[in-house]
Write an enzyme that holds these catalytic residues in place. Structure first.
Site, PDB file in Angstrom:
ATOM      1  N   ARG A 176       0.888  -1.142   0.201  1.00 12.78           N
ATOM      2  CA  ARG A 176      -0.277  -0.081  -0.163  1.00 12.78           C
ATOM      3  C   ARG A 176       0.831   1.401   0.051  1.00 12.78           C
ATOM      4  O   ARG A 176       0.432   2.120  -0.892  1.00 12.78           O
ATOM      5  CB  ARG A 176      -0.816  -0.240   1.328  1.00 12.78           C
ATOM      6  CG  ARG A 176      -1.929  -0.965   1.216  1.00 12.78           C
ATOM      7  CD  ARG A 176      -2.907  -1.114   2.385  1.00 12.78           C
ATOM      8  NE  ARG A 176      -3.863   0.407   2.436  1.00 12.78           N
ATOM      9  CZ  ARG A 176      -4.425   0.697   3.386  1.00 12.78           C
ATOM     10  NH1 ARG A 176      -4.526   0.013   4.384  1.00 12.78           N
ATOM     11  NH2 ARG A 176      -5.272   1.855   3.296  1.00 12.78           N
ATOM     12  N   CYS A 235      -1.284   6.008   9.536  1.00 12.05           N
ATOM     13  CA  CYS A 235      -1.613   4.800   8.746  1.00 12.05           C
ATOM     14  C   CYS A 235      -2.796   5.001   7.879  1.00 12.05           C
ATOM     15  O   CYS A 235      -2.552   6.023   6.993  1.00 12.05           O
ATOM     16  CB  CYS A 235      -2.408   3.483   9.876  1.00 12.05           C
ATOM     17  SG  CYS A 235      -3.830   4.463  10.572  1.00 12.05           S
TER      18      CYS A 235
END
Length: 278
Positions: A176, A235
């Site tokens: 990611r 995050c």
């Protein structure tokens, strides 16, 4: 007080201990009812530990709730300034567990710990789980400060990512971060200048935190000589970042900040995107 507590610690059954089961997902309550620690009250990450999202570009997918709403929640849970709170989830603390820990710390609560290994640790220890919903004895709303301490906003994070005296740590999975995949948010990639240290590196094969000494080396290898209060952790939406913030606290590194909006906010603001696509 250590931010972690083991499943065999007698303090779990202490007279002043309040157990919190903090899960995430649409079926979180159903999973709670399927098996939880006895006398653990249920808290929903999306409904209780975040405010309702009207626009993820402003605050991300899990913006912090109004602090007075959080005070009311703590009162309903029976939590006072004297309570010893132990929280867990069913994802090794990476979802509601660490987030609840961080939120209590951010309003100044001292006696808060996360069950190391989460619900799985209880299962591994052969502890019988309850399937009955637990209703705590409520008390007055918790006395809270004006805001949650230890956060930074999108502008501060963007500036820090290009300041050599700061470091911005992205704890999402490496694919990611690299922009190879994005299963949740609209755009793949990362904040330019941020470094990647996946939160999963905090854990051993059993889903427990590595030793404080091992974690200290892991973080220091990433942080280098940067002072902890110039470390920013993020995050996807300000949840799993708390898992690493807890790990840092456990390793004796205090002062890092949370960028709550995280990638879910940054990626929706037409800002520069970093990637390392292969």
């Amino acid at each position: 007080m250590s931010p972690l507590i083991e499943i065999n610690d007698p303090a779990l059954a202490g007279p002043n201990t309040i157990l919190i089961d903090a899960r995430a997902g649409q079926d979180a309550n159903q999973r709670y009812l399927a098996g939880h620690l006895k006398n653990a009250a249920f808290v929903d990450l999306d409904k209780d530990l975040a405010s309702k999202v009207t626009d993820a570009a402003i605050g991300g997918r899990h913006p912090l709730p109004n602090i007075n709403d959080f005070a009311n929640l703590l009162g309903k849970l029976g939590i006072t300034t004297q309570s010893h709170v132990v929280v867990y989830d069913d994802k090794a603390g990476a979802f509601g567990g660490a987030r609840f820990w961080w939120m209590l710390k951010a309003i100044g609560h001292k006696n808060i710990q996360v069950l190391n290994g989460g619900l799985q640790a209880a299962k591994n220890a052969g502890i019988e789980l309850s399937t009955e919903e637990y209703t705590p004895t409520s008390t007055a709303p918790y006395r809270v400060p004006d805001l949650f301490e230890g956060t930074v906003n999108i502008e501060q994070t963007g500036a820090a990512a290009h300041d050599e005296s700061y470091i911005v740590i992205d704890v999402r999975e490496t694919p990611r971060y690299q922009g190879q995949t994005e299963p949740i948010d609209l755009i793949a990639g990362h904040i330019p200048g941020a470094v990647n240290l996946p939160y999963i590196y905090n854990l051993d094969a059993e889903g427990k935190y590595l030793s404080a000494e091992t974690l200290k080396k892991l973080y220091e290898d990433t942080i280098g000589n940067i002072t902890p209060n110039k470390v920013i952790v993020h995050c996807g939406s300000g949840v799993t970042a708390c898992h690493t913030l807890l790990g840092m606290d456990y390793a004796g590194i205090s002062g890092p900040k949370l960028y709550v909006g995280s990638w879910s906010e940054w990626s929706r603001r037409d800002l520069p995107i970093g990637s390392t696509k292969i």
